[in-house]
Design a protein around this motif. Sequence first.
Motif, PDB file in Angstrom:
ATOM      1  N   ARG A 117       5.429 -15.699  -1.655  1.00 25.60           N
ATOM      2  CA  ARG A 117       6.492 -14.695  -1.981  1.00 25.60           C
ATOM      3  C   ARG A 117       6.265 -13.409  -1.872  1.00 25.60           C
ATOM      4  NH1 ARG A 117       7.253 -19.043  -7.137  1.00 25.60           N
ATOM      5  NH2 ARG A 117       8.816 -20.269  -6.233  1.00 25.60           N
ATOM      6  N   GLU A 118       5.093 -13.093  -2.459  1.00 26.24           N
ATOM      7  CA  GLU A 118       4.674 -11.664  -2.512  1.00 26.24           C
ATOM      8  C   GLU A 118       5.006 -10.865  -1.112  1.00 26.24           C
ATOM      9  OE1 GLU A 118       0.372  -9.795  -3.005  1.00 26.24           O
ATOM     10  OE2 GLU A 118       1.316 -10.347  -5.038  1.00 26.24           O
ATOM     11  N   LYS A 119       4.251 -11.741  -0.162  1.00 31.21           N
ATOM     12  CA  LYS A 119       4.209 -11.136   1.392  1.00 31.21           C
ATOM     13  C   LYS A 119       5.474 -11.104   1.684  1.00 31.21           C
ATOM     14  CE  LYS A 119      -0.249 -13.009   2.691  1.00 31.21           C
ATOM     15  NZ  LYS A 119      -0.964 -11.814   3.291  1.00 31.21           N
ATOM     16  N   ALA A 120       6.345 -11.917   1.675  1.00 27.61           N
ATOM     17  CA  ALA A 120       7.753 -11.838   1.626  1.00 27.61           C
ATOM     18  C   ALA A 120       8.737 -10.571   1.461  1.00 27.61           C
ATOM     19  CB  ALA A 120       8.639 -12.963   1.491  1.00 27.61           C
ATOM     20  N   ALA A 121       8.303 -10.529  -0.063  1.00 26.35           N
ATOM     21  CA  ALA A 121       9.276  -9.317  -1.046  1.00 26.35           C
ATOM     22  C   ALA A 121       8.380  -7.820  -0.241  1.00 26.35           C
ATOM     23  CB  ALA A 121       8.790  -9.613  -2.511  1.00 26.35           C
ATOM     24  N   LEU A 122       7.209  -7.781  -0.170  1.00 26.90           N
ATOM     25  CA  LEU A 122       6.593  -6.658   0.338  1.00 26.90           C
ATOM     26  C   LEU A 122       7.091  -6.204   1.979  1.00 26.90           C
ATOM     27  CD1 LEU A 122       3.122  -6.861  -1.205  1.00 26.90           C
ATOM     28  CD2 LEU A 122       5.010  -5.618  -2.017  1.00 26.90           C
ATOM     29  N   ALA A 123       7.293  -7.109   2.672  1.00 24.16           N
ATOM     30  CA  ALA A 123       7.617  -6.983   4.115  1.00 24.16           C
ATOM     31  C   ALA A 123       8.508  -5.838   4.301  1.00 24.16           C
ATOM     32  CB  ALA A 123       8.342  -8.256   4.777  1.00 24.16           C
ATOM     33  N   ASP A 124       9.438  -5.502   3.626  1.00 23.95           N
ATOM     34  CA  ASP A 124      10.535  -4.223   3.772  1.00 23.95           C
ATOM     35  C   ASP A 124      10.225  -3.113   2.896  1.00 23.95           C
ATOM     36  OD1 ASP A 124      11.702  -6.181   5.520  1.00 23.95           O
ATOM     37  OD2 ASP A 124      13.162  -6.949   3.948  1.00 23.95           O
ATOM     38  N   VAL A 125       9.218  -3.204   2.072  1.00 24.51           N
ATOM     39  CA  VAL A 125       9.025  -1.936   1.208  1.00 24.51           C
ATOM     40  C   VAL A 125       7.963  -0.948   1.963  1.00 24.51           C
ATOM     41  CG1 VAL A 125       7.527  -1.008  -0.924  1.00 24.51           C
ATOM     42  CG2 VAL A 125       8.774  -3.584  -0.835  1.00 24.51           C
ATOM     43  N   LYS A 126       8.601   0.269   2.006  1.00 23.52           N
ATOM     44  CA  LYS A 126       7.697   1.258   2.805  1.00 23.52           C
ATOM     45  C   LYS A 126       7.086   2.413   1.492  1.00 23.52           C
ATOM     46  CE  LYS A 126       8.982  -0.542   6.380  1.00 23.52           C
ATOM     47  NZ  LYS A 126       8.029  -1.294   7.453  1.00 23.52           N
ATOM     48  N   VAL A 127       5.992   3.035   1.740  1.00 27.14           N
ATOM     49  CA  VAL A 127       5.685   4.000   0.907  1.00 27.14           C
ATOM     50  C   VAL A 127       4.873   5.043   1.817  1.00 27.14           C
ATOM     51  CG1 VAL A 127       5.172   2.448  -1.141  1.00 27.14           C
ATOM     52  CG2 VAL A 127       3.354   2.994   0.698  1.00 27.14           C
ATOM     53  N   GLY A 190     -11.177  -9.767 -22.091  1.00 27.35           N
ATOM     54  CA  GLY A 190     -11.432  -9.995 -20.597  1.00 27.35           C
ATOM     55  C   GLY A 190     -11.195  -8.591 -19.672  1.00 27.35           C
ATOM     56  N   TRP A 191     -11.221  -8.725 -18.358  1.00 25.41           N
ATOM     57  CA  TRP A 191     -10.932  -7.443 -17.597  1.00 25.41           C
ATOM     58  C   TRP A 191      -9.514  -7.278 -17.618  1.00 25.41           C
ATOM     59  CZ3 TRP A 191     -14.666  -4.304 -15.964  1.00 25.41           C
ATOM     60  CH2 TRP A 191     -15.876  -4.700 -15.855  1.00 25.41           C
ATOM     61  N   ILE A 192      -9.274  -5.989 -17.588  1.00 26.77           N
ATOM     62  CA  ILE A 192      -7.934  -5.266 -17.662  1.00 26.77           C
ATOM     63  C   ILE A 192      -7.917  -4.469 -16.570  1.00 26.77           C
ATOM     64  CG2 ILE A 192      -6.063  -4.628 -18.857  1.00 26.77           C
ATOM     65  CD1 ILE A 192      -7.171  -7.221 -20.031  1.00 26.77           C
ATOM     66  N   ASP A 193      -7.019  -4.796 -15.575  1.00 27.82           N
ATOM     67  CA  ASP A 193      -6.809  -3.815 -14.485  1.00 27.82           C
ATOM     68  C   ASP A 193      -5.807  -2.736 -14.750  1.00 27.82           C
ATOM     69  OD1 ASP A 193      -4.361  -4.975 -14.330  1.00 27.82           O
ATOM     70  OD2 ASP A 193      -4.687  -6.210 -12.354  1.00 27.82           O
ATOM     71  N   ASN A 194      -5.479  -1.987 -13.947  1.00 29.21           N
ATOM     72  CA  ASN A 194      -4.846  -0.628 -13.934  1.00 29.21           C
ATOM     73  C   ASN A 194      -3.178  -1.302 -14.450  1.00 29.21           C
ATOM     74  OD1 ASN A 194      -3.832   2.268 -13.378  1.00 29.21           O
ATOM     75  ND2 ASN A 194      -2.369   1.373 -12.109  1.00 29.21           N
ATOM     76  N   ALA A 195      -2.660  -2.307 -13.969  1.00 28.57           N
ATOM     77  CA  ALA A 195      -1.295  -2.434 -14.168  1.00 28.57           C
ATOM     78  C   ALA A 195      -1.246  -3.439 -15.546  1.00 28.57           C
ATOM     79  CB  ALA A 195      -0.672  -3.463 -13.185  1.00 28.57           C
ATOM     80  N   ASP A 245      -6.141   1.256   1.180  1.00 28.10           N
ATOM     81  CA  ASP A 245      -5.281   0.177   1.396  1.00 28.10           C
ATOM     82  C   ASP A 245      -4.949  -0.689   0.273  1.00 28.10           C
ATOM     83  OD1 ASP A 245      -5.550   0.538   3.967  1.00 28.10           O
ATOM     84  OD2 ASP A 245      -7.161  -0.764   4.356  1.00 28.10           O
ATOM     85  N   GLN A 246      -5.943  -0.675  -0.973  1.00 31.27           N
ATOM     86  CA  GLN A 246      -5.762  -1.342  -2.165  1.00 31.27           C
ATOM     87  C   GLN A 246      -4.535  -0.514  -2.778  1.00 31.27           C
ATOM     88  OE1 GLN A 246      -9.021  -1.561  -4.769  1.00 31.27           O
ATOM     89  NE2 GLN A 246      -7.654  -1.803  -6.440  1.00 31.27           N
ATOM     90  N   MET A 247      -4.619   0.845  -2.824  1.00 30.68           N
ATOM     91  CA  MET A 247      -3.648   1.332  -3.583  1.00 30.68           C
ATOM     92  C   MET A 247      -2.338   1.227  -3.014  1.00 30.68           C
ATOM     93  SD  MET A 247      -5.332   3.172  -5.987  1.00 30.68           S
ATOM     94  CE  MET A 247      -6.016   1.688  -6.213  1.00 30.68           C
ATOM     95  N   THR A 248      -2.316   1.154  -1.474  1.00 34.28           N
ATOM     96  CA  THR A 248      -1.050   1.002  -0.945  1.00 34.28           C
ATOM     97  C   THR A 248      -0.433  -0.173  -1.208  1.00 34.28           C
ATOM     98  OG1 THR A 248      -1.747   2.218   0.984  1.00 34.28           O
ATOM     99  CG2 THR A 248       0.222   0.947   1.435  1.00 34.28           C
ATOM    100  N   ASP A 249      -1.260  -1.428  -1.265  1.00 33.85           N
ATOM    101  CA  ASP A 249      -0.481  -2.740  -1.584  1.00 33.85           C
ATOM    102  C   ASP A 249      -0.097  -2.535  -3.146  1.00 33.85           C
ATOM    103  OD1 ASP A 249      -1.220  -3.690   0.647  1.00 33.85           O
ATOM    104  OD2 ASP A 249      -3.397  -4.461   0.028  1.00 33.85           O
ATOM    105  N   GLU A 250      -1.023  -1.851  -4.011  1.00 40.61           N
ATOM    106  CA  GLU A 250      -0.581  -2.002  -5.440  1.00 40.61           C
ATOM    107  C   GLU A 250       0.671  -1.416  -5.787  1.00 40.61           C
ATOM    108  OE1 GLU A 250      -3.532  -1.016  -8.495  1.00 40.61           O
ATOM    109  OE2 GLU A 250      -5.094  -2.388  -7.512  1.00 40.61           O
ATOM    110  N   LEU A 251       0.621   0.109  -5.062  1.00 39.59           N
ATOM    111  CA  LEU A 251       1.977   0.793  -5.174  1.00 39.59           C
ATOM    112  C   LEU A 251       3.323   0.056  -4.566  1.00 39.59           C
ATOM    113  CD1 LEU A 251       3.486   3.494  -5.788  1.00 39.59           C
ATOM    114  CD2 LEU A 251       2.730   4.385  -3.686  1.00 39.59           C
ATOM    115  N   LYS A 252       2.994  -0.477  -3.588  1.00 39.92           N
ATOM    116  CA  LYS A 252       4.289  -1.471  -2.984  1.00 39.92           C
ATOM    117  C   LYS A 252       4.796  -2.495  -3.938  1.00 39.92           C
ATOM    118  CE  LYS A 252       3.686  -1.153   1.945  1.00 39.92           C
ATOM    119  NZ  LYS A 252       3.195  -1.669   3.332  1.00 39.92           N
ATOM    120  N   GLN A 253       3.648  -3.331  -4.545  1.00 38.90           N
ATOM    121  CA  GLN A 253       3.828  -4.239  -5.668  1.00 38.90           C
ATOM    122  C   GLN A 253       4.750  -3.947  -6.651  1.00 38.90           C
ATOM    123  OE1 GLN A 253       0.110  -6.293  -6.365  1.00 38.90           O
ATOM    124  NE2 GLN A 253      -0.103  -6.853  -4.324  1.00 38.90           N
TER     125      GLN A 253
END
Length: 319
Positions: A117-127, A190-195, A245-253
């Motif tokens: 689902r995530e891959k489908a949703a991100l397919a059209d997102v541009k940054v 536990g571990w807490i990420d940026n989001a 690459d990680q930042m790009t993925d997170e920003l798109k998400q």
Amino acid sequence: MKKWALPLSLAAGVLALSGCGGANDGNVIATSKAGDVTDTELYAEMKDKYGPQMEQALQELMQKKVLSDKYEVTDEELEKEVETAKEQLGAQYEMFLAQYGLDEDGFKEFLKLELLREKAALADVKVTDEEVKEYYDKWQPEINVSHILVEDEATAKEVKQKLADGGDFAALAKEYSTDPGSAENGGSLGWIDNAGRAQFVPEFTEALGKLKVNEVSEPVKSDYGYHIIKITEQKEKGSFEDMKDQMTDELKQSKIDSETLQKKLDEEMKAADVKVTDEDLKGAFETEEESKEEAPAEEDAATEDDAASDEESTTKEAK
């Protein structure tokens, strides 16, 4: 997560039965001296008892088939997601699986659908590169967080003083904390990420932004009481080039919300020409717009029925 635990079990069993074929009466799946049970009977019984869940199960099964035909989720990606879950949940991982009646393979099946689902949703997102750099500058690395939650300020000050005198944070959390989810684990969240920082109440999130590793906060007041917070570990922040690459993925998400995701899923199902032949499950892939269109039609039909009924009554009275 119980919302998907039952549908996944149904999808694995009952819905599969509907495609088995065979005679009109169905295939016999259990026998007894009193009579047999067929897959058709079982399917009908499950629809009767679990109508809405059956629709959700059908959605998930079809989404997995359609999205898997267009997007790929690798074993490496799945393993990475599982390891992230284990890292974040820590000692609670096995309890988490048991709570929802899952083994690790079942959890992976859920994660695979989520990734599709995530891959489908991100397919059209541009940054843009500028957006990614700005996101990186504000990004904060993962932290391992613990807290002690108490009801009043006096108790919070008492705990804070014991910590200042050399008291053990984990032991004091077990003794004082009113947060059942973390107290038994020595206050660990536990571990807490940026989001993940934003999942807490604003006062808690603000305090996290000011703390250094192994520093204990002053009592932080929130609607839940008073928190004493400690960051026990913090991962290092890599260079922009290493993390781009990680930042790009997170920003798109971050640009995807539930409405955007649902719209994309509806588009994918329509493009795949999904049709439901079972009348009882017709609404499984109905979009919100289609539901709105049908509602007035049903209301008009009901009005016409009422009018016809009133006219019939009037005619009888006249006679």
